[in-house]
Design an enzyme around this catalytic site. Structure first.
Site, PDB file in Angstrom:
ATOM      1  N   HIS A  88       0.816  -1.210   0.000  1.00 43.77           N
ATOM      2  CA  HIS A  88       0.000   0.000   0.000  1.00 43.77           C
ATOM      3  C   HIS A  88       0.854   1.267   0.000  1.00 43.77           C
ATOM      4  CE1 HIS A  88      -4.078  -1.714   1.654  1.00 43.77           C
ATOM      5  NE2 HIS A  88      -3.755  -2.174   0.466  1.00 43.77           N
ATOM      6  N   TYR A  98      -9.698   4.571   2.846  1.00 42.32           N
ATOM      7  CA  TYR A  98     -10.342   3.410   3.463  1.00 42.32           C
ATOM      8  C   TYR A  98     -11.863   3.534   3.553  1.00 42.32           C
ATOM      9  CZ  TYR A  98      -5.965   1.063   4.472  1.00 42.32           C
ATOM     10  OH  TYR A  98      -4.763   0.399   4.342  1.00 42.32           O
ATOM     11  N   GLU A 140       0.976   1.608   8.106  1.00 39.02           N
ATOM     12  CA  GLU A 140       1.331   2.451   6.959  1.00 39.02           C
ATOM     13  C   GLU A 140       1.820   3.826   7.400  1.00 39.02           C
ATOM     14  OE1 GLU A 140      -1.951  -0.048   4.451  1.00 39.02           O
ATOM     15  OE2 GLU A 140      -2.301   2.101   4.723  1.00 39.02           O
ATOM     16  N   ARG A 204       4.089  -0.865 -11.317  1.00 39.56           N
ATOM     17  CA  ARG A 204       4.541  -2.205 -10.966  1.00 39.56           C
ATOM     18  C   ARG A 204       5.669  -2.082  -9.942  1.00 39.56           C
ATOM     19  NH1 ARG A 204       0.751  -2.602 -13.644  1.00 39.56           N
ATOM     20  NH2 ARG A 204       0.278  -4.042 -15.370  1.00 39.56           N
ATOM     21  N   GLN A 205       5.785  -3.107  -9.098  1.00 42.70           N
ATOM     22  CA  GLN A 205       6.846  -3.125  -8.094  1.00 42.70           C
ATOM     23  C   GLN A 205       7.995  -4.011  -8.589  1.00 42.70           C
ATOM     24  OE1 GLN A 205       3.497  -3.695  -7.013  1.00 42.70           O
ATOM     25  NE2 GLN A 205       3.394  -1.530  -6.513  1.00 42.70           N
ATOM     26  N   GLY A 268      14.821 -18.162 -11.557  1.00 43.00           N
ATOM     27  CA  GLY A 268      14.565 -17.147 -12.569  1.00 43.00           C
ATOM     28  C   GLY A 268      14.846 -15.749 -12.077  1.00 43.00           C
ATOM     29  N   THR A 272      16.654 -11.508  -7.953  1.00 41.32           N
ATOM     30  CA  THR A 272      16.978 -10.093  -7.721  1.00 41.32           C
ATOM     31  C   THR A 272      17.199  -9.756  -6.244  1.00 41.32           C
ATOM     32  OG1 THR A 272      14.606  -9.600  -7.932  1.00 41.32           O
ATOM     33  CG2 THR A 272      15.993  -9.199  -9.854  1.00 41.32           C
ATOM     34  N   PRO A 273      16.339 -10.174  -5.307  1.00 39.78           N
ATOM     35  CA  PRO A 273      16.650  -9.867  -3.904  1.00 39.78           C
ATOM     36  C   PRO A 273      17.894 -10.584  -3.419  1.00 39.78           C
ATOM     37  CG  PRO A 273      14.686 -11.246  -4.049  1.00 39.78           C
ATOM     38  CD  PRO A 273      15.006 -10.803  -5.441  1.00 39.78           C
ATOM     39  N   PHE A 383       6.132 -11.801  -6.305  1.00 45.09           N
ATOM     40  CA  PHE A 383       6.042 -10.665  -7.220  1.00 45.09           C
ATOM     41  C   PHE A 383       4.583 -10.526  -7.656  1.00 45.09           C
ATOM     42  CE2 PHE A 383      10.685 -11.430  -8.750  1.00 45.09           C
ATOM     43  CZ  PHE A 383      11.149 -10.896  -7.566  1.00 45.09           C
ATOM     44  N   GLY A 384       3.952  -9.398  -7.322  1.00 43.45           N
ATOM     45  CA  GLY A 384       2.542  -9.200  -7.635  1.00 43.45           C
ATOM     46  C   GLY A 384       1.695  -9.433  -6.395  1.00 43.45           C
TER      47      GLY A 384
END
Length: 391
Positions: A88, A98, A140, A204-205, A268, A272-273, A383-384
């Site tokens: 978020h 909210y 948050e 996208r993250q 795959g 990355t992390p 991811f997602g």
């Protein structure tokens, strides 16, 4: 904690709500976007709406939260809430949104349940919603307060792009204005926001894969999804000198520093992390025992291979094993054909980190559990939308 009047109502109605919630959430999003179409411009993913993963993740998280309130009344599902909160905040979600979600979610519940939704049931599930909402708002606000700036997004200019592996590109950005830059931790991600062909912004993250602790550069490595909406634009249209919007770094898949043996298992683009963590550990001259496991379709497809191997060479207690589904196995590297088996890499005190496609993580997590690793020592990143945790 649920009130005494709501608890028996939730306990009695949880089975039917859990059964119907996957039908309710599509109605909710339809209502939400009809009333607030602007949320599809820069906040919600059209692709995740189209393939149903966002609806699935929301439905699952509501059911999991309500179930937790019944089975563990003194606590909340902290892992799930933390992951939702990090996502978020990377999207710039604020407290004022909210009540909007509540309005359209409960209209969708009323539409779906009809006369079965009595005032007593509505009041009880309203309590569940706001317990979850206030827990998320609190987390948050804490995440926002840790940032070096008060801006959800800031402009960053692409300064370098490099091919890596098969259909993967590393993108490096530098600040395009004087917004203060938050230092990231290895394993965190940023949201990338940019316009699509029709001018509508999508987000996208992507995990930071390099330059983790830099205040002058952000680097992500992105695998092309030929059937997707976002990555083809990123791969095929974004040129050096172009400016995109990046969020502050978020994400809770951060390597712990307790010194116990570390096992990082990836597949795959899920490496990355791992690549980021290994680079930071090498820079800090870590002497921790580190076992890196990576699976890929073939050796040439492995993204960030050179970066990962260089970091491992610099770590005195690090080793790597690899698995490839096809192609010739590389020499001078512990490589096997087929699928990953991490059983021999685990000790009871291992901390295990997983990242890759969901089927891979299901299989590897099962291996770790079967080897006696407690669930709370197995960490992962999806991811997602997190449809795994919600399930």
């Amino acid at each position: 904690m649920l009130s005494t009047q709501s608890r028996p109502v939730i306990e009695a109605t949880l089975p039917i709500i859990a059964e119907r919630i996957s039908s309710i959430t599509p109605k909710f999003y339809q209502r939400l976007f009809t009333a607030h179409p602007e949320l599809l411009d820069g906040t919600f993913s059209r692709s995740n709406q189209k393939n149903g993963t966002q609806q699935q993740a929301l439905a699952g998280s509501i059911a999991v939260f309500a179930t937790h309130l019944i089975t563990n009344p003194e606590t909340t599902p902290e892992t799930m809430l933390a992951r939702i909160a990090h996502k978020h905040t990377s999207l710039g979600v604020v407290e004022e949104q909210y009540p909007i979600v509540y309005e359209h979610l409960f209209a969708a519940i009323a539409e779906d349940l009809g006369d079965a939704l009595t005032p007593e049931i509505a009041d009880a599930w309203t309590e569940v919603y706001w317990l979850m909402a206030h827990a998320l708002i609190k987390i948050e606000k804490g995440l926002y307060s840790q940032q070096a700036n008060a801006t959800a997004y800031s402009p960053w200019k692409l300064v370098e792009r490099t091919e890596t592996g098969t259909d993967s590109v590393t993108f490096s950005f530098e600040p395009a204005d004087d917004t203060a830059v938050t230092v990231a931790a290895p394993g965190q991600f940023v949201s990338v926001r940019m316009p699509m062909a029709d001018g509508v912004r999508q987000v996208r993250q992507f995990t930071l894969s390099n330059d983790i602790e830099s205040t002058t550069r952000r680097t992500v490595t992105v695998k092309l999804d030929v059937d997707g909406e976002f990555t083809p634009v990123l791969h095929n249209s974004l040129k050096v000198g172009d400016v995109v919007e990046l969020s502050n770094p978020y994400g809770d898949l951060v390597i712990d520093e307790d010194g116990s043996p570390l096992v990082i298992a990836t597949a795959g683009i899920g490496c990355t992390p791992s690549a980021a963590a290994l680079q930071v550990l090498a820079a800090k001259n870590s002497t921790r025992k580190i076992t890196v496991l990576h699976a890929d379709q073939e050796f040439s497809a492995w993204p960030l291979r050179e970066q990962m191997l260089a970091s491992i060479d610099a770590l005195p207690q690090a080793s790597i094993s690899t698995w490839f589904e096809r192609g010739e196995l590389p020499e001078g590297l512990d490589a096997k054909a087929g699928y990953m088996d991490l059983t021999d890499s685990l000790t009871e005190d291992s901390q295990v980190y997983l990242c890759g496609p969901l089927p891979f993580m299901h299989a590897v997590r099962s291996q770790a559990l079967a080897a006696g690793i407690p669930a709370d020592r197995i960490h992962y990143e999806v991811f997602g939308p997190d449809v795994w945790l919600a399930a």
